[in-house]
Design an enzyme around this catalytic site. Structure first.
Site, PDB file in Angstrom:
ATOM      1  N   ASP A 127      45.311  32.523  40.508  1.00  0.00           N
ATOM      2  CA  ASP A 127      45.375  32.939  39.108  1.00  0.00           C
ATOM      3  C   ASP A 127      45.735  34.415  38.977  1.00  0.00           C
ATOM      4  O   ASP A 127      46.370  34.818  37.994  1.00  0.00           O
ATOM      5  CB  ASP A 127      44.028  32.677  38.427  1.00  0.00           C
ATOM      6  CG  ASP A 127      43.800  31.199  38.180  1.00  0.00           C
ATOM      7  OD1 ASP A 127      44.744  30.412  38.381  1.00  0.00           O
ATOM      8  OD2 ASP A 127      42.677  30.825  37.803  1.00  0.00           O
ATOM      9  N   GLY A 128      45.338  35.234  39.944  1.00  0.00           N
ATOM     10  CA  GLY A 128      45.693  36.655  39.895  1.00  0.00           C
ATOM     11  C   GLY A 128      47.193  36.868  39.946  1.00  0.00           C
ATOM     12  O   GLY A 128      47.719  37.789  39.303  1.00  0.00           O
ATOM     13  N   ASN A 147      43.741  37.166  30.187  1.00  0.00           N
ATOM     14  CA  ASN A 147      42.364  36.690  30.332  1.00  0.00           C
ATOM     15  C   ASN A 147      41.422  37.363  29.348  1.00  0.00           C
ATOM     16  O   ASN A 147      40.956  36.749  28.411  1.00  0.00           O
ATOM     17  CB  ASN A 147      41.871  36.895  31.767  1.00  0.00           C
ATOM     18  CG  ASN A 147      42.057  35.649  32.610  1.00  0.00           C
ATOM     19  OD1 ASN A 147      42.497  34.614  32.128  1.00  0.00           O
ATOM     20  ND2 ASN A 147      41.728  35.739  33.883  1.00  0.00           N
ATOM     21  N   ASP A 198      24.883  45.720  28.288  1.00  0.00           N
ATOM     22  CA  ASP A 198      25.794  46.169  29.339  1.00  0.00           C
ATOM     23  C   ASP A 198      27.237  46.244  28.864  1.00  0.00           C
ATOM     24  O   ASP A 198      28.057  46.910  29.502  1.00  0.00           O
ATOM     25  CB  ASP A 198      25.705  45.241  30.545  1.00  0.00           C
ATOM     26  CG  ASP A 198      24.467  45.513  31.382  1.00  0.00           C
ATOM     27  OD1 ASP A 198      23.765  46.492  31.084  1.00  0.00           O
ATOM     28  OD2 ASP A 198      24.185  44.741  32.314  1.00  0.00           O
TER      29      ASP A 198
END
Length: 546
Positions: free
Chosen positions: A310-311, A389, A419
């Site tokens: 996917d990268g 994404n 966070d």
């Protein structure tokens, strides 16, 4: 206790209040009676001496105050309802009078003939406009979305002339009311558009409606197919770096596409160096030299092939700042939600894809702008960044909680204390957003996922917002520390106090080829990649309900 006139002054210093006995003609007598009764009770409480030692009088006074409060609320609610009813009645009578005037207005025969001639002239003009607009759309099809490709719904081609003809349609109909009068209803259209699109090239009318028949025909969730108008000529191959097996497969695939399919091949400069170091046979392979050539790459490439996970697909999509050619991704990574094809059968897969038609998934991207507090206006922003994404805003190395103010179309949403925050596309719903507690969403669903990261609140749950909204995340001036923004895991930027991040849906999606179709590929990916809902089947020979 005798009945007497009660003199009092309201909160605005107006007059004296007395209990009215007559009924006004405006319909507000009940509300005025309740209002003056409440005033009378208040003055009675002020004039009646109450001994603190008498418990019965204290309880009675508290009960009177409760009654006075209830009377006041009832009077205000009834007055508001009556005022709203009177306003609607006034509007109805006004519209009814206008419709009656239109019905009684008549026309002479000469005027009717003139209307017929005018209508004939308008029809001829509309037909001429239809032909011109259809020709313009056919000439500019390579500039609107997928270059030199045609999107099909259920295997049927949408005609430009037919779409333009629907755009010119106008229908008027009438219904009969209960009182015998006819109310003329105007036709209307629904359209969708991309916010901030100056050229309006991505604005599309859906369909004309009548008699309240509103459907989602233009935005249906049908499977999307792609059919080549002409055979693809140029293919861009992008590979996962630092992998010997990928380099061997890349060289074999390029040799096969050149010898058997007679295709022009583009590769990255890094891959070009690897191929030439292996053999001088690959001199026919082309590449680019600078950023200017990358910006015009979508006008030269018909198809993109990725070898990796996917990268690699994210990296290939980031190469195109505008329209993106269809991407065929082969799985050579550890986890793949966007790589449905297996590298062992790459010849059969590519042969089928080059012939077409193929099913595709249109994956939406987000366009992100960083607006600095030092900028004089919103136009002095940094270069926009496209993400497939998600964009993540976190507290970085600071030990303090992130403090972020979130707005949706200039409406305040919430203040994030935790966070950080994830703004994800539906394609990225199975990535970082899933790890932070967000839901898995089909990639064809248009929307933006609003997922907090470890919020300091038990009631802060993720949201799914529609695709047309613009989200602004700002670091307030009283924040203890700056925030950091990451775009698909790269391009990390610091957001100081007063800086903002503005995100909206980009007008250019990423079309990825499907092995079967978008739904089957999505379900297969979550079953194989995440082992979703995998458990042992319960034994059938156990106890049963009788």
């Amino acid at each position: 206790m005798t009945t007497r006139k009660l003199n009092s002054t309201d909160s605005h210093g107006n007059g004296e209040a007395s209990l009215p006995c007559s009924r006004p003609d405006n319909g507000f007598s009940d509300s005025l009676t309740l209002f003056h009764s409440e005033k009378a009770v208040q003055e009675l409480l002020q004039q009646t001496p109450i001994q603190h030692t008498d418990d019965h009088l204290i309880e009675f006074s508290e009960a009177l105050r409760t009654v006075a409060k209830a009377l006041k609320q009832a009077a205000e609610g009834k007055a508001f309802a009556q005022a709203e009813a009177a306003e609607w009645k006034r509007r109805f009578e006004l519209e009814r009078a206008q419709n009656q005037q239109l019905q009684h207005k008549g026309k002479s025969p000469g005027e009717c003939n003139g209307d017929i001639n005018t209508q004939q002239m308008e029809n001829s003009t509309n037909q001429h406009m239809l032909r011109n607009e259809a020709n313009e759309q056919s000439e500019n099809c390579c500039t609107n979305g997928l270059c030199s490709h045609e999107i099909l719904h259920d295997g049927e081609t949408d005609s430009h002339a037919k779409a333009v003809q629907n755009k010119m349609m106008r229908k008027v109909h009438s219904i009969t009311c209960l009182d015998g009068n006819q109310l003329v209803l105007a036709s209307f259209k629904l359209s969708w558009w991309c916010k901030g699109d100056i050229s309006d090239q991505h604005k599309h009318d859906i369909v004309s409606f009548e008699r309240g028949n509103i459907t989602a025909a233009g935005r249906s969730s049908k499977q999307i197919s792609l059919k080549w108008e002409s055979s693809p000529q140029t293919v861009l191959v992008m590979t996962k770096p630092n992998s010997t097996s990928v380099q061997i497969l890349c060289a074999d695939m390029i040799r096969w596409m050149k010898e058997h399919k007679k295709l022009n091949i583009y590769v990255e400069p890094r891959v070009m160096g690897e191929l030439l170091s292996e053999s001088s046979y690959f001199n026919f392979v082309q590449t680019w030299k600078d950023e200017k050539e990358i910006l015009s790459l979508h006008t030269k490439v018909d198809l993109v092939v990725t070898l990796g996970g996917d990268g690699t697909v994210l990296w290939a999509a980031s190469m195109f700042k505008g329209p993106v050619p269809p991407i065929v991704s082969f799985s050579l990574g550890s986890l793949g939600f966007m790589t449905p094809f297996h590298s062992e059968q790459y010849r059969d897969c590519l042969d089928s894809i080059l012939k077409g038609p193929i099913s595709i998934t249109l994956r939406h991207r987000m366009q992100c702008h960083v607006i600095r507090d030092a900028a004089k206006n919103e136009y002095e922003t940094e270069e926009p960044i496209l993400v497939l994404n998600e964009v993540t805003i976190d507290r970085g190395i600071s030990s303090f909680l992130a403090n972020l103010e979130c707005y949706c179309d200039n409406s305040f949403v919430t203040r994030v204390q935790g966070d950080g925050l994830i703004l994800s596309t539906t394609s990225g719903s199975t990535a970082y957003s899933l790890g932070a507690g967000g839901s898995m969403v089909h990639p064809q669903v248009p929307g933006i996922l609003f997922t907090p990261i470890c919020p300091h609140s038990l009631s802060f749950r993720p949201l799914i917002l529609p695709e047309h909204v613009t989200i602004r995340v700002q670091v307030p001036f009283n924040s203890r520390s700056p925030a950091w923004a990451s775009f698909d895991g790269k391009h990390r930027k610091q957001l100081a106090a007063g800086d903002a991040l503005v995100c909206s849906m980009a007008p250019w999606p990423v079309p990825t080829a499907c092995q079967i179709d978008s739904t089957s590929d999505f379900l297969r990916s979550i079953h194989d990649g995440l082992h979703w809902n995998l458990r042992k089947t319960q034994s059938v020979d156990g106890p049963r309900d009788l």
